[in-house]
Design a protein around this motif. Structure first.
Motif, PDB file in Angstrom:
ATOM      1  N   TYR A  62       0.833  -1.192   0.000  1.00 45.33           N
ATOM      2  CA  TYR A  62       0.000   0.000   0.000  1.00 45.33           C
ATOM      3  C   TYR A  62       0.877   1.255   0.000  1.00 45.33           C
ATOM      4  O   TYR A  62       1.904   1.293   0.677  1.00 45.33           O
ATOM      5  N   LYS A  94      -7.218  -2.963   6.447  1.00 49.22           N
ATOM      6  CA  LYS A  94      -7.431  -3.179   5.017  1.00 49.22           C
ATOM      7  C   LYS A  94      -7.382  -4.662   4.672  1.00 49.22           C
ATOM      8  O   LYS A  94      -8.190  -5.161   3.881  1.00 49.22           O
ATOM      9  N   ARG A 146      -7.817   7.463   3.875  1.00 51.34           N
ATOM     10  CA  ARG A 146      -8.697   7.887   2.775  1.00 51.34           C
ATOM     11  C   ARG A 146      -8.175   7.372   1.437  1.00 51.34           C
ATOM     12  O   ARG A 146      -8.944   6.838   0.626  1.00 51.34           O
ATOM     13  N   LYS A 147      -6.867   7.512   1.203  1.00 57.02           N
ATOM     14  CA  LYS A 147      -6.270   7.073  -0.053  1.00 57.02           C
ATOM     15  C   LYS A 147      -6.449   5.578  -0.276  1.00 57.02           C
ATOM     16  O   LYS A 147      -6.560   5.119  -1.415  1.00 57.02           O
ATOM     17  N   ASN A 148      -6.464   4.823   0.813  1.00 59.01           N
ATOM     18  CA  ASN A 148      -6.562   3.373   0.698  1.00 59.01           C
ATOM     19  C   ASN A 148      -7.985   2.846   0.918  1.00 59.01           C
ATOM     20  O   ASN A 148      -8.194   1.645   1.066  1.00 59.01           O
ATOM     21  N   GLY A 149      -8.955   3.763   0.936  1.00 61.35           N
ATOM     22  CA  GLY A 149     -10.353   3.360   0.964  1.00 61.35           C
ATOM     23  C   GLY A 149     -10.824   2.712   2.243  1.00 61.35           C
ATOM     24  O   GLY A 149     -11.676   1.827   2.229  1.00 61.35           O
ATOM     25  N   THR A 180     -12.797   2.384   5.761  1.00 64.00           N
ATOM     26  CA  THR A 180     -13.968   2.865   6.500  1.00 64.00           C
ATOM     27  C   THR A 180     -14.066   2.226   7.879  1.00 64.00           C
ATOM     28  O   THR A 180     -14.931   2.602   8.667  1.00 64.00           O
TER      29      THR A 180
END
Length: 265
Positions: free
Chosen positions: A16, A70, A95-98, A100
């Motif tokens: 990542y 992640k 945020r860049k790696n999605g 939540t």
């Protein structure tokens, strides 16, 4: 000379891309190995659990919290750091790696851990990765007292059946002190025994990352040591702990023999 990661503005970690700048340490390759071990323990210990609640104390760039969250969607990660500047980086990396399933909050680790233990909070996985508590041999005793306090709190926060991951990047804290010193003292604080360390041995499990495993990154800071303790009891801190393994970032990967630790009652 400025590290290449700072020149580029990012570093690769576990496949990542992570933003890095002078406000955070550049993630190290032994920390990628640590993430692999954490994920493997989650696979092994919680195969059918729908949600795995984790705390990452001293998150910095968020590399550990983001990677674990992640790679394992069942994880609900609560990450904290005292530095608001570091948290800006960590939130952007999430945020860049999605992501939540990870939250970031600013806290002093001593105060926050005390508040959590006083409130009776419990986590399946507790990760303690504070900044260096000492940069001088003269202040090692006071640093060990600090590590002892946060590890005592970390042990109390670990749910029975879960595990504690405790790290140190203080270059004057030796591996023997890391395990037998402040962790052992933390055990004694509630009537426990010393935590023994064997020679050789190894971790029981491994896990390959979704994005192709470990991508070596630039170095930042001093040595990074990590120890994993599994809570094998069934009543809060009143059970036994098993030493799963130890990573020492100075001389490569030195892994201690897994042993059972009894008497933490």
């Amino acid at each position: 000379q400025e590290p290449m990661a700072h020149v580029l503005g990012y570093s690769w970690f576990y496949g990542y891309q992570m933003i890095v700048n002078p406000d955070v340490l550049i993630p190290r390759e032994e920390t990628e190995e640590l993430c692999s071990r954490i994920l493997a323990r989650i696979d092994h210990i919680f195969p059918d659990q729908k949600e795995v609640v984790c705390a990452d104390v001293g998150t910095g760039s968020g590399a550990i919290a983001i990677t674990v969250a992640k790679e394992e969607p069942r994880v609900r990660m609560c990450a904290t750091d005292i530095s608001e500047e570091a948290l800006v980086v960590a939130r952007e990396n999430a945020r860049k790696n999605g992501l939540t399933n990870v939250t970031f909050e600013a806290h002093n680790c001593f105060d926050h851990l005390r508040e959590l233990t006083d409130a009776g909070e419990k986590f399946d996985v507790v990760i303690l990765d504070p900044p260096a508590f000492t940069k001088s041999k003269n202040t090692v005793p006071s640093a060990l007292r600090g590590y002892k306090e946060i590890n005592l709190r970390g042990l109390k926060l670990t749910r029975p059946g879960g595990f504690l991951v405790t790290c140190s990047c203080s270059q004057h804290i030796l591996p023997a002190q890391l395990v037998q010193g402040y962790i052992g003292d933390a055990g004694h604080a509630f009537g426990g025994a010393d935590i023994p360390v064997g020679a050789g041995g190894g971790f029981e499990h491994n896990r390959v990352g979704k994005n192709g495993g470990c991508h070596h990154t630039g170095h930042g800071g001093g040595r990074h040591q990590a120890t994993i303790l599994e809570h094998t009891g069934d009543d809060g801190i009143g059970g036994a702990y098993r030493l799963i393994g130890h990573i020492n970032g100075v001389s490569g990967l030195n892994i201690c023999q897994a042993v059972m630790v009894d008497g933490l009652h």
